[in-house]
Design a protein around this motif. Structure first.
Motif, PDB file in Angstrom:
ATOM      1  N   VAL A 147       0.808  -1.225   0.000  1.00 36.59           N
ATOM      2  CA  VAL A 147       0.000   0.000   0.000  1.00 36.59           C
ATOM      3  C   VAL A 147       0.839   1.272   0.000  1.00 36.59           C
ATOM      4  N   GLU A 148       2.136   1.137   0.219  1.00 36.57           N
ATOM      5  CA  GLU A 148       3.018   2.307   0.220  1.00 36.57           C
ATOM      6  C   GLU A 148       3.575   2.536  -1.184  1.00 36.57           C
ATOM      7  N   ASP A 149       3.229   3.660  -1.791  1.00 33.85           N
ATOM      8  CA  ASP A 149       3.642   3.938  -3.165  1.00 33.85           C
ATOM      9  C   ASP A 149       5.155   4.020  -3.335  1.00 33.85           C
ATOM     10  N   GLN A 150       5.853   4.463  -2.288  1.00 34.39           N
ATOM     11  CA  GLN A 150       7.297   4.677  -2.407  1.00 34.39           C
ATOM     12  C   GLN A 150       8.113   3.471  -1.963  1.00 34.39           C
ATOM     13  N   TRP A 151       7.433   2.369  -1.632  1.00 34.55           N
ATOM     14  CA  TRP A 151       8.120   1.160  -1.177  1.00 34.55           C
ATOM     15  C   TRP A 151       7.924   0.023  -2.180  1.00 34.55           C
ATOM     16  N   THR A 152       9.004  -0.732  -2.433  1.00 41.47           N
ATOM     17  CA  THR A 152       8.912  -1.958  -3.221  1.00 41.47           C
ATOM     18  C   THR A 152       9.674  -3.053  -2.490  1.00 41.47           C
ATOM     19  N   LEU A 153       8.993  -4.114  -2.147  1.00 40.93           N
ATOM     20  CA  LEU A 153       9.621  -5.228  -1.443  1.00 40.93           C
ATOM     21  C   LEU A 153      10.644  -5.907  -2.343  1.00 40.93           C
ATOM     22  N   ASP A 154      11.846  -6.107  -1.825  1.00 39.27           N
ATOM     23  CA  ASP A 154      12.894  -6.825  -2.553  1.00 39.27           C
ATOM     24  C   ASP A 154      12.653  -8.322  -2.378  1.00 39.27           C
ATOM     25  N   GLU A 155      12.070  -8.920  -3.409  1.00 40.18           N
ATOM     26  CA  GLU A 155      11.691 -10.334  -3.337  1.00 40.18           C
ATOM     27  C   GLU A 155      12.900 -11.262  -3.367  1.00 40.18           C
ATOM     28  N   ASP A 156      14.040 -10.764  -3.843  1.00 34.42           N
ATOM     29  CA  ASP A 156      15.234 -11.598  -3.945  1.00 34.42           C
ATOM     30  C   ASP A 156      16.088 -11.579  -2.678  1.00 34.42           C
ATOM     31  N   ASN A 157      15.756 -10.704  -1.753  1.00 37.31           N
ATOM     32  CA  ASN A 157      16.540 -10.580  -0.530  1.00 37.31           C
ATOM     33  C   ASN A 157      16.480 -11.866   0.289  1.00 37.31           C
ATOM     34  N   LEU A 158      17.599 -12.270   0.864  1.00 34.97           N
ATOM     35  CA  LEU A 158      17.686 -13.539   1.590  1.00 34.97           C
ATOM     36  C   LEU A 158      17.831 -13.374   3.094  1.00 34.97           C
ATOM     37  N   GLU A 159      17.902 -12.141   3.586  1.00 35.02           N
ATOM     38  CA  GLU A 159      18.091 -11.927   5.022  1.00 35.02           C
ATOM     39  C   GLU A 159      17.201 -10.781   5.496  1.00 35.02           C
ATOM     40  N   GLY A 160      16.326 -11.072   6.442  1.00 37.25           N
ATOM     41  CA  GLY A 160      15.442 -10.042   6.956  1.00 37.25           C
ATOM     42  C   GLY A 160      14.455  -9.580   5.895  1.00 37.25           C
ATOM     43  N   VAL A 161      14.124  -8.293   5.960  1.00 35.79           N
ATOM     44  CA  VAL A 161      13.213  -7.686   4.979  1.00 35.79           C
ATOM     45  C   VAL A 161      13.906  -6.463   4.399  1.00 35.79           C
ATOM     46  N   ARG A 162      13.984  -6.406   3.085  1.00 39.19           N
ATOM     47  CA  ARG A 162      14.626  -5.285   2.395  1.00 39.19           C
ATOM     48  C   ARG A 162      13.602  -4.621   1.482  1.00 39.19           C
ATOM     49  N   VAL A 163      13.546  -3.289   1.559  1.00 36.27           N
ATOM     50  CA  VAL A 163      12.564  -2.517   0.801  1.00 36.27           C
ATOM     51  C   VAL A 163      13.285  -1.449  -0.009  1.00 36.27           C
ATOM     52  N   ARG A 164      13.026  -1.415  -1.314  1.00 39.76           N
ATOM     53  CA  ARG A 164      13.596  -0.373  -2.162  1.00 39.76           C
ATOM     54  C   ARG A 164      12.726   0.879  -2.105  1.00 39.76           C
ATOM     55  N   LEU A 165      13.382   2.034  -2.117  1.00 36.62           N
ATOM     56  CA  LEU A 165      12.676   3.308  -2.103  1.00 36.62           C
ATOM     57  C   LEU A 165      12.588   3.871  -3.519  1.00 36.62           C
ATOM     58  N   SER A 166      11.476   4.498  -3.842  1.00 33.55           N
ATOM     59  CA  SER A 166      11.240   4.960  -5.208  1.00 33.55           C
ATOM     60  C   SER A 166      12.233   6.032  -5.639  1.00 33.55           C
ATOM     61  N   SER A 167      12.788   6.777  -4.682  1.00 34.28           N
ATOM     62  CA  SER A 167      13.741   7.839  -5.016  1.00 34.28           C
ATOM     63  C   SER A 167      15.161   7.314  -5.168  1.00 34.28           C
ATOM     64  N   GLY A 168      15.342   6.010  -4.976  1.00 35.33           N
ATOM     65  CA  GLY A 168      16.667   5.412  -4.910  1.00 35.33           C
ATOM     66  C   GLY A 168      16.986   5.054  -3.472  1.00 35.33           C
ATOM     67  N   GLY A 169      17.902   4.121  -3.263  1.00 34.04           N
ATOM     68  CA  GLY A 169      18.222   3.691  -1.907  1.00 34.04           C
ATOM     69  C   GLY A 169      17.285   2.593  -1.434  1.00 34.04           C
ATOM     70  N   PHE A 170      17.380   2.287  -0.150  1.00 32.58           N
ATOM     71  CA  PHE A 170      16.594   1.195   0.417  1.00 32.58           C
ATOM     72  C   PHE A 170      16.599   1.311   1.929  1.00 32.58           C
ATOM     73  N   PHE A 171      15.779   0.492   2.573  1.00 34.09           N
ATOM     74  CA  PHE A 171      15.950   0.240   3.999  1.00 34.09           C
ATOM     75  C   PHE A 171      15.721  -1.242   4.241  1.00 34.09           C
ATOM     76  N   MET A 172      16.294  -1.763   5.299  1.00 34.22           N
ATOM     77  CA  MET A 172      16.102  -3.167   5.622  1.00 34.22           C
ATOM     78  C   MET A 172      16.173  -3.389   7.123  1.00 34.22           C
ATOM     79  N   ILE A 173      15.490  -4.422   7.571  1.00 40.62           N
ATOM     80  CA  ILE A 173      15.598  -4.855   8.960  1.00 40.62           C
ATOM     81  C   ILE A 173      16.084  -6.295   8.958  1.00 40.62           C
ATOM     82  N   ARG A 174      16.925  -6.605   9.907  1.00 39.28           N
ATOM     83  CA  ARG A 174      17.400  -7.978  10.050  1.00 39.28           C
ATOM     84  C   ARG A 174      17.702  -8.233  11.521  1.00 39.28           C
TER      85      ARG A 174
END
Length: 260
Positions: A187-214
């Motif tokens: 539901v967040e327009d600026q977030w895209t879940l990184d489906e290939d990530n293998l550790e924790g949860v990684r989210v790409r940001l629409s402006s570039g960059g990312f955040f992740m929790i592990r």
């Protein structure tokens, strides 16, 4: 002060290395504006070497490397980038498994190369960088070789701790927040879940960059890493929503790292 071409640093057992390089070298060979060569930059520069010596090779890194590094390795250098679990033993063992891999490296500076028997050896890493410097003498700064590596101005790691010090509490919170985070990505327009990530949860940001929790394997800690175009962007788009999710478990967490 001594117009050095390079500065080299090791940790106490020399399995990690870091460097300092001049950004500018004038026509007389005078160096200036020294900058660090570490983390994503170090991986990128070492990969430049393999783009020539082993075209199309695979580079295995830990999960926290940047979006810009992935683009630089795969699109600029024509290499394959495999993000894996954090921990130098993890990336080394995965590199051993993958056909065509030449390097296993973490943003911490742990680096192991196929040609050196997959030993995590900071001194061998230094030899590779110094050899590249010798071969590039008179051709400008080594940093010019990674000038197309996109780097985000804001790159920070935050640590959320379980107040009771238990891994059980940490795991329960992590699983709950991970589930909510994945749902929120839809539901967040600026977030895209990184489906290939293998550790924790990684989210790409629409402006570039990312955040992740592990989750840490050994400590009652959940690590949050954010890479963004600015802190002003990261606060409302990543940190504040994450703080809200973690706040649902405020009774068992120390949230001081991300609430300020």
């Amino acid at each position: 002060d001594c117009n050095a071409d390079i500065g080299v640093m090791f940790d106490t057992d020399a399995d990690r290395s870091g460097f300092v390089l001049p950004r500018s070298i004038d026509a007389n060979g005078v160096c200036s504006s020294y900058e660090p060569l570490n983390k994503n930059r170090l991986i990128a520069l070492l990969s430049v070497i393999f783009s020539s010596s082993a075209p199309g090779a695979t580079v295995v890194t830990d999960s926290t490397t940047s979006e810009g590094l992935n683009t630089f390795l795969e699109k600029n250098l024509g290499l394959k980038h495999f993000r894996y679990l954090r921990g130098y033993a993890n990336v080394i063992n995965k590199a051993k498994e993958l056909q065509g891999s030449e390097m296993a490296i973490e943003t911490s500076g742990h680096c192991a190369l196929r040609e050196n028997g997959w030993i995590d050896d900071g001194t061998f890493t230094a030899v590779k960088i110094i050899a590249l410097l010798a071969n590039s003498k008179g051709k400008g700064s080594l940093l010019d070789l990674i000038s197309e590596l996109e780097e985000m101005p804001f790159d920070e790691e935050f640590r959320v701790k379980a107040t009771d010090g238990s891994l059980e509490t940490t795991t329960a919170v992590f699983e709950s927040v991970s589930k909510s985070l994945k749902e929120k990505c839809s539901v967040e327009d600026q977030w895209t879940l990184d489906e290939d990530n293998l550790e924790g949860v990684r989210v790409r940001l629409s402006s570039g960059g990312f955040f992740m929790i592990r989750q840490s394997l050994h400590d009652p800690v959940i690590s949050l890493q954010v890479e963004s175009v600015s802190e002003e962007y990261a606060r409302p788009v990543a940190l504040s929503p994450l703080f809200k999710l973690f706040s649902e478990h405020a009774s068992v967490l120390d949230l001081s790292a991300i609430e300020k």
